[in-house]
Design a protein around this motif. Structure first.
Motif, PDB file in Angstrom:
ATOM      1  N   ASN A  34      36.776 -55.443 -53.174  1.00 35.82           N
ATOM      2  CA  ASN A  34      35.523 -55.063 -52.399  1.00 35.82           C
ATOM      3  C   ASN A  34      34.458 -55.855 -52.590  1.00 35.82           C
ATOM      4  OD1 ASN A  34      37.116 -52.860 -51.595  1.00 35.82           O
ATOM      5  ND2 ASN A  34      35.322 -51.241 -52.408  1.00 35.82           N
ATOM      6  N   ALA A  35      33.624 -56.299 -53.332  1.00 39.10           N
ATOM      7  CA  ALA A  35      32.375 -57.644 -53.140  1.00 39.10           C
ATOM      8  C   ALA A  35      32.831 -58.805 -53.772  1.00 39.10           C
ATOM      9  CB  ALA A  35      31.788 -57.150 -54.678  1.00 39.10           C
ATOM     10  N   ILE A  36      34.370 -59.139 -53.664  1.00 34.75           N
ATOM     11  CA  ILE A  36      34.696 -60.804 -53.240  1.00 34.75           C
ATOM     12  C   ILE A  36      35.114 -60.729 -51.715  1.00 34.75           C
ATOM     13  CG2 ILE A  36      36.794 -61.909 -53.446  1.00 34.75           C
ATOM     14  CD1 ILE A  36      37.230 -61.028 -56.067  1.00 34.75           C
ATOM     15  N   ALA A  37      35.628 -59.344 -51.071  1.00 32.45           N
ATOM     16  CA  ALA A  37      36.499 -59.335 -49.969  1.00 32.45           C
ATOM     17  C   ALA A  37      34.733 -59.423 -49.164  1.00 32.45           C
ATOM     18  CB  ALA A  37      36.838 -58.177 -49.212  1.00 32.45           C
ATOM     19  N   ALA A  38      33.368 -58.904 -49.154  1.00 38.38           N
ATOM     20  CA  ALA A  38      32.375 -59.097 -49.077  1.00 38.38           C
ATOM     21  C   ALA A  38      31.839 -60.617 -49.287  1.00 38.38           C
ATOM     22  CB  ALA A  38      31.468 -57.785 -49.372  1.00 38.38           C
ATOM     23  N   PHE A  39      31.857 -61.090 -50.160  1.00 44.80           N
ATOM     24  CA  PHE A  39      31.811 -62.314 -50.400  1.00 44.80           C
ATOM     25  C   PHE A  39      32.344 -62.843 -48.778  1.00 44.80           C
ATOM     26  CE2 PHE A  39      31.677 -66.313 -52.051  1.00 44.80           C
ATOM     27  CZ  PHE A  39      30.632 -66.796 -52.416  1.00 44.80           C
ATOM     28  N   PHE A  40      33.748 -63.436 -49.133  1.00 46.48           N
ATOM     29  CA  PHE A  40      34.216 -64.021 -48.311  1.00 46.48           C
ATOM     30  C   PHE A  40      33.862 -63.003 -46.930  1.00 46.48           C
ATOM     31  CE2 PHE A  40      37.169 -64.786 -51.621  1.00 46.48           C
ATOM     32  CZ  PHE A  40      36.614 -66.590 -51.974  1.00 46.48           C
ATOM     33  N   ALA A  41      33.406 -62.806 -46.261  1.00 49.14           N
ATOM     34  CA  ALA A  41      33.144 -61.900 -45.198  1.00 49.14           C
ATOM     35  C   ALA A  41      31.716 -62.638 -44.607  1.00 49.14           C
ATOM     36  CB  ALA A  41      33.223 -60.219 -44.737  1.00 49.14           C
ATOM     37  N   ALA A  42      31.054 -62.435 -45.478  1.00 46.60           N
ATOM     38  CA  ALA A  42      29.074 -62.962 -46.067  1.00 46.60           C
ATOM     39  C   ALA A  42      29.339 -64.587 -45.034  1.00 46.60           C
ATOM     40  CB  ALA A  42      28.443 -62.632 -46.412  1.00 46.60           C
ATOM     41  N   LEU A  43      30.126 -65.226 -45.843  1.00 45.57           N
ATOM     42  CA  LEU A  43      29.857 -66.224 -46.561  1.00 45.57           C
ATOM     43  C   LEU A  43      31.175 -67.299 -44.824  1.00 45.57           C
ATOM     44  CD1 LEU A  43      30.014 -68.899 -48.435  1.00 45.57           C
ATOM     45  CD2 LEU A  43      32.284 -68.497 -48.757  1.00 45.57           C
ATOM     46  N   ALA A  44      31.673 -66.772 -44.441  1.00 41.16           N
ATOM     47  CA  ALA A  44      32.253 -66.607 -43.058  1.00 41.16           C
ATOM     48  C   ALA A  44      31.018 -66.618 -41.960  1.00 41.16           C
ATOM     49  CB  ALA A  44      33.427 -66.071 -43.204  1.00 41.16           C
ATOM     50  N   VAL A  45      30.469 -66.023 -41.525  1.00 39.37           N
ATOM     51  CA  VAL A  45      29.142 -65.418 -40.876  1.00 39.37           C
ATOM     52  C   VAL A  45      27.884 -66.203 -41.447  1.00 39.37           C
ATOM     53  CG1 VAL A  45      30.455 -63.601 -40.707  1.00 39.37           C
ATOM     54  CG2 VAL A  45      28.259 -63.435 -41.860  1.00 39.37           C
ATOM     55  N   VAL A  46      28.291 -67.162 -42.625  1.00 44.47           N
ATOM     56  CA  VAL A  46      26.644 -67.715 -42.643  1.00 44.47           C
ATOM     57  C   VAL A  46      25.981 -68.921 -41.594  1.00 44.47           C
ATOM     58  CG1 VAL A  46      25.899 -68.793 -44.928  1.00 44.47           C
ATOM     59  CG2 VAL A  46      26.011 -67.396 -45.170  1.00 44.47           C
ATOM     60  N   PRO A  47      27.827 -69.671 -41.028  1.00 51.62           N
ATOM     61  CA  PRO A  47      27.497 -71.240 -41.147  1.00 51.62           C
ATOM     62  C   PRO A  47      26.962 -70.830 -39.579  1.00 51.62           C
ATOM     63  CG  PRO A  47      29.723 -71.368 -42.027  1.00 51.62           C
ATOM     64  CD  PRO A  47      28.724 -69.865 -41.814  1.00 51.62           C
ATOM     65  N   LEU A  48      27.505 -68.893 -38.760  1.00 50.96           N
ATOM     66  CA  LEU A  48      26.571 -68.941 -37.537  1.00 50.96           C
ATOM     67  C   LEU A  48      25.066 -68.547 -37.405  1.00 50.96           C
ATOM     68  CD1 LEU A  48      26.845 -67.844 -34.617  1.00 50.96           C
ATOM     69  CD2 LEU A  48      27.437 -65.631 -35.506  1.00 50.96           C
ATOM     70  N   PHE A  49      25.105 -67.660 -38.941  1.00 51.50           N
ATOM     71  CA  PHE A  49      23.577 -67.941 -38.622  1.00 51.50           C
ATOM     72  C   PHE A  49      22.661 -69.333 -38.525  1.00 51.50           C
ATOM     73  CE2 PHE A  49      25.232 -63.709 -39.294  1.00 51.50           C
ATOM     74  CZ  PHE A  49      23.918 -62.804 -38.647  1.00 51.50           C
ATOM     75  N   LEU A  50      22.718 -70.115 -39.511  1.00 50.40           N
ATOM     76  CA  LEU A  50      23.060 -71.171 -39.988  1.00 50.40           C
ATOM     77  C   LEU A  50      22.048 -72.156 -38.691  1.00 50.40           C
ATOM     78  CD1 LEU A  50      24.249 -72.642 -43.317  1.00 50.40           C
ATOM     79  CD2 LEU A  50      21.842 -71.161 -42.781  1.00 50.40           C
ATOM     80  N   VAL A  51      23.652 -72.007 -38.109  1.00 47.38           N
ATOM     81  CA  VAL A  51      23.158 -72.960 -36.738  1.00 47.38           C
ATOM     82  C   VAL A  51      22.635 -72.173 -35.237  1.00 47.38           C
ATOM     83  CG1 VAL A  51      24.476 -73.689 -34.740  1.00 47.38           C
ATOM     84  CG2 VAL A  51      25.893 -74.215 -36.583  1.00 47.38           C
ATOM     85  N   LEU A  52      22.503 -70.503 -35.835  1.00 47.46           N
ATOM     86  CA  LEU A  52      21.610 -70.122 -34.361  1.00 47.46           C
ATOM     87  C   LEU A  52      20.047 -70.507 -35.113  1.00 47.46           C
ATOM     88  CD1 LEU A  52      23.252 -66.656 -34.044  1.00 47.46           C
ATOM     89  CD2 LEU A  52      23.262 -68.333 -32.646  1.00 47.46           C
ATOM     90  N   ILE A  53      19.885 -70.338 -36.283  1.00 44.61           N
ATOM     91  CA  ILE A  53      18.641 -70.155 -37.020  1.00 44.61           C
ATOM     92  C   ILE A  53      17.752 -71.733 -36.218  1.00 44.61           C
ATOM     93  CG2 ILE A  53      17.213 -69.909 -38.544  1.00 44.61           C
ATOM     94  CD1 ILE A  53      18.624 -68.060 -40.069  1.00 44.61           C
ATOM     95  N   TYR A  54      18.858 -72.920 -36.943  1.00 43.72           N
ATOM     96  CA  TYR A  54      18.764 -74.490 -36.615  1.00 43.72           C
ATOM     97  C   TYR A  54      17.827 -74.226 -35.133  1.00 43.72           C
ATOM     98  CZ  TYR A  54      17.743 -79.112 -37.935  1.00 43.72           C
ATOM     99  OH  TYR A  54      17.833 -80.188 -38.230  1.00 43.72           O
ATOM    100  N   VAL A  55      18.898 -74.286 -34.327  1.00 41.69           N
ATOM    101  CA  VAL A  55      18.992 -74.543 -33.312  1.00 41.69           C
ATOM    102  C   VAL A  55      17.629 -74.114 -32.639  1.00 41.69           C
ATOM    103  CG1 VAL A  55      19.464 -74.493 -30.887  1.00 41.69           C
ATOM    104  CG2 VAL A  55      21.310 -74.975 -32.486  1.00 41.69           C
TER     105      VAL A  55
END
Length: 302
Positions: A34-55
């Motif tokens: 479960n921890a590994i799955a949650a880590f990769f799920a969070a890793l998948a949405v990190v680029p979205l949040f980084l783009v939104l925050i930077y823009v």
């Protein structure tokens, strides 16, 4: 002669306890998985949040009424806005929607309600899947060769109409696919009931199946519009760009994606800032369209 000693009640209860025991090997392995799955799920949405925050940081600070209502300045000058690009994006996307929605919904209705399991229907489904994966720049080059170079529209080359047609090609696979799958979700009993009271196939489709599949169709349309609004390559080859307000459907027109491309590579800080501001507005528009699609989808379930 020896006999096996039967387990006592306490032993049986301890072995078959229903309480969660984190010390068990299978439970520890489950926690790690479960921890590994949650880590990769969070890793998948990190680029979205980084783009939104930077823009948001780069372009959100420039948001103002002047930005949304004025023309962009000449190269090297400060001030101005992206009003023509916002209006141009709306115009081009509207043209694409007026072309893609009727054709796409009609194609989905044909595949779901009329087509038999023959070679032609299989060819249409396969072609639609292939078209969904074609790079957008290929669609731009195709419309450029078909419309721009031939000057088919009143002897005009680059135009908002050509840009809208290019974007409609990109929207078609999404609209066709969602319409087809949405109609497949309609229970067959609804069709049989309509046929049983004497309704024709046309009346059944327009009065029964299409209204029942409105939610998935509307979701696909909104997602197709969101994709088309953010495309750049097809518009460079078709609509080009204009630093002025739109002068008609058969003239070059400004769009936000092309404005971002043009201004981001200019060696002027004012134009670079407008590119960031346009990026922020475009991201908000696309995000709003996706949230609308999610709301439509959730509304149908409640």
């Amino acid at each position: 002669m020896s006999y096996l000693t039967p387990p006592t009640t306490s032993q049986f209860t301890q072995r078959l306890t229903l309480h969660y025991d984190p010390a068990l090997k299978r439970n520890r392995f489950n926690q790690i998985a479960n921890a590994i799955a949650a880590f990769f799920a969070a890793l998948a949405v990190v680029p979205l949040f980084l783009v939104l925050i930077y823009v948001l940081i780069q372009g959100g600070r420039l948001l103002s009424l002047r930005l949304l209502t004025e023309l962009p300045p000449a190269p090297g000058l400060e001030g101005g806005g992206i009003g023509n690009a916002i209006l141009g994006t709306i115009v081009v996307t509207l043209i694409a929607s007026l072309i893609a929605i009727p054709v796409g919904v009609g194609g989905g209705v044909y595949l779901s309600e009329y087509a038999q399991d023959g070679w032609f229907s299989k060819f249409v489904r396969f072609g639609n899947d292939v078209l969904a994966g074609v790079p957008s720049i290929i669609c731009g080059v195709f419309i450029y060769s078909l419309i721009v170079t031939t000057r088919i529209f009143f002897d005009q080359s680059f135009s908002a109409m050509a840009g809208g047609i290019a974007l409609s090609v990109l929207m078609l696979p999404t609209v066709i696919k969602t319409t087809y799958e949405g109609l497949l979700l309609v229970p067959q009993e609804m069709r049989m009931g309509a046929y049983g009271v004497g309704a024709s196939r046309f009346v059944t489709i327009t009065q029964i199946t299409l209204p029942a599949a409105f939610t998935p169709i509307a979701t696909g349309v909104v997602l197709g519009i969101a994709r088309a609004a953010g495309e750049t390559a097809p518009l460079i080859f078709t609509a080009l760009f204009s630093p002025f307000w739109p002068e008609g459907l058969f003239n070059p027109i400004a769009t936000m994606s092309v404005l971002i491309f043009n201004f981001a590579i200019m060696p002027y800080e004012a134009q670079n800032e407008l590119a960031w501001a346009a990026s922020f507005v475009l991201v908000i528009m696309i995000l709003g369209a996706n949230l609308l699609a999610r709301w439509i989808s959730n509304a149908s379930r409640s």
